[in-house]
Each structure stands twice: as structure tokens, then as C-alpha cells.
Design a protein around this motif. Structure first.
Motif, PDB file in Angstrom:
ATOM      1  N   THR A 186      10.459  -5.355  -2.978  1.00  0.00           N
ATOM      2  CA  THR A 186      11.034  -5.541  -4.318  1.00  0.00           C
ATOM      3  C   THR A 186      11.390  -6.999  -4.587  1.00  0.00           C
ATOM      4  O   THR A 186      11.044  -7.562  -5.634  1.00  0.00           O
ATOM      5  N   ILE A 187      12.081  -7.630  -3.625  1.00  0.00           N
ATOM      6  CA  ILE A 187      12.527  -9.007  -3.838  1.00  0.00           C
ATOM      7  C   ILE A 187      11.340  -9.963  -3.864  1.00  0.00           C
ATOM      8  O   ILE A 187      11.293 -10.892  -4.684  1.00  0.00           O
ATOM      9  N   ARG A 188      10.370  -9.750  -2.978  1.00  0.00           N
ATOM     10  CA  ARG A 188       9.194 -10.626  -2.977  1.00  0.00           C
ATOM     11  C   ARG A 188       8.455 -10.552  -4.310  1.00  0.00           C
ATOM     12  O   ARG A 188       8.031 -11.570  -4.855  1.00  0.00           O
ATOM     13  N   ARG A 189       8.321  -9.351  -4.856  1.00  0.00           N
ATOM     14  CA  ARG A 189       7.646  -9.198  -6.147  1.00  0.00           C
ATOM     15  C   ARG A 189       8.405  -9.929  -7.250  1.00  0.00           C
ATOM     16  O   ARG A 189       7.798 -10.605  -8.098  1.00  0.00           O
ATOM     17  N   ARG A 190       9.732  -9.837  -7.231  1.00  0.00           N
ATOM     18  CA  ARG A 190      10.522 -10.510  -8.263  1.00  0.00           C
ATOM     19  C   ARG A 190      10.488 -12.026  -8.105  1.00  0.00           C
ATOM     20  O   ARG A 190      10.487 -12.765  -9.098  1.00  0.00           O
ATOM     21  N   VAL A 228      15.170 -18.562  -9.850  1.00  0.00           N
ATOM     22  CA  VAL A 228      15.148 -18.036  -8.478  1.00  0.00           C
ATOM     23  C   VAL A 228      16.551 -17.629  -8.061  1.00  0.00           C
ATOM     24  O   VAL A 228      16.762 -16.558  -7.476  1.00  0.00           O
ATOM     25  N   GLY A 229      17.529 -18.471  -8.367  1.00  0.00           N
ATOM     26  CA  GLY A 229      18.913 -18.134  -8.052  1.00  0.00           C
ATOM     27  C   GLY A 229      19.354 -16.841  -8.718  1.00  0.00           C
ATOM     28  O   GLY A 229      20.087 -16.038  -8.125  1.00  0.00           O
ATOM     29  N   ALA A 230      18.898 -16.622  -9.951  1.00  0.00           N
ATOM     30  CA  ALA A 230      19.267 -15.398 -10.661  1.00  0.00           C
ATOM     31  C   ALA A 230      18.670 -14.164  -9.993  1.00  0.00           C
ATOM     32  O   ALA A 230      19.323 -13.121  -9.893  1.00  0.00           O
ATOM     33  N   VAL A 231      17.426 -14.271  -9.527  1.00  0.00           N
ATOM     34  CA  VAL A 231      16.797 -13.151  -8.821  1.00  0.00           C
ATOM     35  C   VAL A 231      17.587 -12.806  -7.563  1.00  0.00           C
ATOM     36  O   VAL A 231      17.832 -11.629  -7.261  1.00  0.00           O
ATOM     37  N   LEU A 232      18.007 -13.819  -6.823  1.00  0.00           N
ATOM     38  CA  LEU A 232      18.737 -13.583  -5.582  1.00  0.00           C
ATOM     39  C   LEU A 232      20.130 -13.021  -5.859  1.00  0.00           C
ATOM     40  O   LEU A 232      20.615 -12.150  -5.123  1.00  0.00           O
ATOM     41  N   SER A 233      20.777 -13.498  -6.907  1.00  0.00           N
ATOM     42  CA  SER A 233      22.094 -12.963  -7.267  1.00  0.00           C
ATOM     43  C   SER A 233      21.996 -11.495  -7.645  1.00  0.00           C
ATOM     44  O   SER A 233      22.852 -10.677  -7.267  1.00  0.00           O
ATOM     45  N   GLU A 234      20.956 -11.146  -8.368  1.00  0.00           N
ATOM     46  CA  GLU A 234      20.746  -9.750  -8.750  1.00  0.00           C
ATOM     47  C   GLU A 234      20.479  -8.880  -7.521  1.00  0.00           C
ATOM     48  O   GLU A 234      20.961  -7.744  -7.429  1.00  0.00           O
ATOM     49  N   LEU A 242      24.227  -7.541   2.632  1.00  0.00           N
ATOM     50  CA  LEU A 242      23.045  -8.361   2.345  1.00  0.00           C
ATOM     51  C   LEU A 242      23.442  -9.832   2.356  1.00  0.00           C
ATOM     52  O   LEU A 242      24.269 -10.272   1.561  1.00  0.00           O
ATOM     53  N   GLY A 243      22.869 -10.598   3.283  1.00  0.00           N
ATOM     54  CA  GLY A 243      23.164 -12.017   3.380  1.00  0.00           C
ATOM     55  C   GLY A 243      22.002 -12.847   2.886  1.00  0.00           C
ATOM     56  O   GLY A 243      20.841 -12.557   3.208  1.00  0.00           O
ATOM     57  N   ILE A 244      22.281 -13.877   2.091  1.00  0.00           N
ATOM     58  CA  ILE A 244      21.229 -14.703   1.499  1.00  0.00           C
ATOM     59  C   ILE A 244      21.536 -16.174   1.745  1.00  0.00           C
ATOM     60  O   ILE A 244      22.643 -16.642   1.453  1.00  0.00           O
ATOM     61  N   ARG A 245      20.581 -16.894   2.312  1.00  0.00           N
ATOM     62  CA  ARG A 245      20.633 -18.357   2.419  1.00  0.00           C
ATOM     63  C   ARG A 245      19.572 -18.912   1.482  1.00  0.00           C
ATOM     64  O   ARG A 245      18.402 -18.531   1.551  1.00  0.00           O
ATOM     65  N   PHE A 246      19.986 -19.838   0.601  1.00  0.00           N
ATOM     66  CA  PHE A 246      19.121 -20.375  -0.451  1.00  0.00           C
ATOM     67  C   PHE A 246      19.199 -21.888  -0.345  1.00  0.00           C
ATOM     68  O   PHE A 246      20.235 -22.484  -0.620  1.00  0.00           O
TER      69      PHE A 246
END
Length: 267
Positions: A186-190, A228-234, A242-246
Motif C-alpha cells: 500500500t505505502i509503496r503504491r502511494r 511524500v511527507g503527507a503520504v508517510l504521515s497518513e 509503526l516507525g518512520i525515518r524520513f
């Protein structure tokens, strides 16, 4: 070979006067543009001995950081370049009598069309890196196996407690793995809806209690970084564990190869 019969190459870029002014690289060496007449191209270089830089892990990390700062500074000035990996050297050719700068210029002329094509494709683009993990205990709620007391005074043998703990760990791994697979797709597609390219990378930071979801480099237009930041925040919203490094934006290290080449992992 003399002490300075080679060139250490940081990047290839359009030949822009003043682009390297005041910039230093490895060990504080001043870098310069070696322009190639008739091509409109140049290399960001410093004079060097014809031998790779070698040292301990801390020293190599420092050199890599110094190279990155030099490349990033020039990239921000010119808007686009092809960064090299660590320890790219071009030596003089004593048989032909050509200097290192002549050898580098000859290669740039031969590859002119490919280089200019990649520069055009990467102009106005940057690289972002994303690492997403799941904390397995958070995903499963950290609940023990049904009917298993949590303390040691339950009358069970140490062996039985170890077995039940192993079962709990396997359940957490299985549950987190299934969720990670679904989230990855899902995330890769977005991300591909807002990035021009996505390339998988090895994880650089992941604890023993985490399951990897996605680790990738993204090629993104500067104006799409916030998207991109918005996709990760969503993706993070409402998902415990869920941990995210950007990271970034950086010069496009992972995308500097030509389209025909295999995608090598950047150093």
C-alpha cells in the motif's frame, strides 16, 4: 606516478563558473571544476595520489561525510549533478603521456550523450530515503499467549515457560509479518504516485524487536517533497508501533546510473 598524478572525482555536472568556489572536500582539500572544452560538462575534483583513501572505520565515515558535504554544496548551487561514490579516482596514463585531467576529459567526451541525458533527467530532482518498521509487541498488543500466567510462580517448569515465550514470539513475528507485507504494498503504491522512482535499499536501522516494512530511496521533484511527507504521515496515523525515518533531500546518489545499467547499491 607522482604524488598528484590522479584526480579524485566527486561528481559530474554542467560547467558553471564559480560553482566550486570555497568548497572543500576530503581532509579539507579545496575542490575545483575540471571543465571539458566543447562539452559544457565538468567534473568536481581535487588533485590526488593514484591510490584509494584507506583508513579505519571512523576515518572512512568522516571522509564520506566530507565528500557528501562538498557534493551537496555544489548541487545546491547548480541544481543538478551526477554524484560519484567514495574513492573514484582517475589516474594519468604514462604510456600515452596523458595527464589525469586529459584521461578524465576523454572519458567524458565519449560518454557525453549518456551524461547529459542523466543530468537532464535528474535536474530539479532530489533523493529522499524512507525506512518504515513495525514494533512487533505494539502490533500484537504485547499480550501473552492465552492462559499463560506472566509471573514465574505459576508452577510451570523453566522449560515450559521458555517454550511458551517462544510461541508468543513466533505469533508476534507472524502477525507483524502479514501486516508488514500489506503495508509495504500500500505505502509503496502511494509513494510511486508522488515520486518518479522508488528503489529498495537494505535497512540501516532496525532493532531485533522490529519487522521491516519498507526501506527505499525515492527520486522526487523538489516541489513534491512535502507530498511524500503527507503520504508517510497518513500511513502512520492510527497505527501503533509503526516507525518512520524520513531523510533528505540529498543529491540523487541512488539514481545517478544510466537507465541501461543495473541498479547498484550506493556506498
Amino acid at each position: 606516478m607522482t604524488e598528484h598524478s590522479a584526480l579524485y572525482v566527486y561528481a559530474l555536472l554542467p560547467d558553471r563558473q564559480g560553482a566550486a568556489d570555497g568548497v572543500t572536500g576530503l581532509d579539507g582539500r579545496p575542490v575545483r571544476l575540471a571543465g571539458v572544452p566543447g562539452t559544457g560538462l565538468a567534473a568536481l575534483v581535487h588533485d590526488a595520489a593514484p591510490a584509494p583513501f584507506q583508513g579505519g572505520d571512523d576515518e572512512v565515515r568522516r571522509w564520506v561525510a566530507e565528500q557528501s558535504r562538498a557534493v551537496t554544496t555544489v548541487w545546491e548551487r547548480v541544481g543538478g549533478l551526477l554524484p560519484m561514490t567514495f574513492n573514484v579516482l582517475v589516474a594519468a596514463d604514462p604510456e600515452s603521456g596523458r595527464s589525469a585531467e586529459q584521461c578524465l576529459g576523454d572519458w567524458i567526451r565519449e560518454e557525453h550523450d549518456s551524461i547529459t541525458g542523466r543530468l537532464e533527467a535528474l535536474s530539479g530532482r532530489c533523493e529522499l530515503r524512507v525506512e518504515i518498521t513495525l514494533d512487533r509487541a505494539a502490533v500484537t498488543g504485547g499480550d501473552p499467549v492465552d492462559g499463560t500466567p506472566a509471573d514465574d510462580a505459576d508452577g510451570r517448569s523453566p522449560g515450559m515457560r521458555r517454550l511458551l515465550a517462544k510461541q508468543r514470539e513466533q505469533r508476534e513475528r507472524h502477525t507483524a509479518g502479514e501486516l508488514a507485507d500489506a503495508l509495504h504494498a500500500t505505502i509503496r503504491r502511494r509513494l510511486l504516485a508522488v515520486a518518479e522512482d522508488v528503489r529498495d535499499r537494505a535497512f540501516t536501522r532496525r532493532t531485533a524487536d522490529e519487522t521491516g516494512v519498507l526501506s527505499a530511496a525515492l527520486l522526487v521533484r523538489h516541489e513534491d517533497v512535502d507530498a511524500v511527507g503527507a503520504v508517510l504521515s497518513e500511513a502512520r496515523a492510527g497505527r501503533p508501533g509503526l516507525g518512520i525515518r524520513f531523510l533528505g533531500p540529498w543529491p540523487p546518489y541512488s539514481f545517478a546510473d544510466s537507465p541501461q545499467e543495473e541498479h547498484a547499491e550506493p556506498a
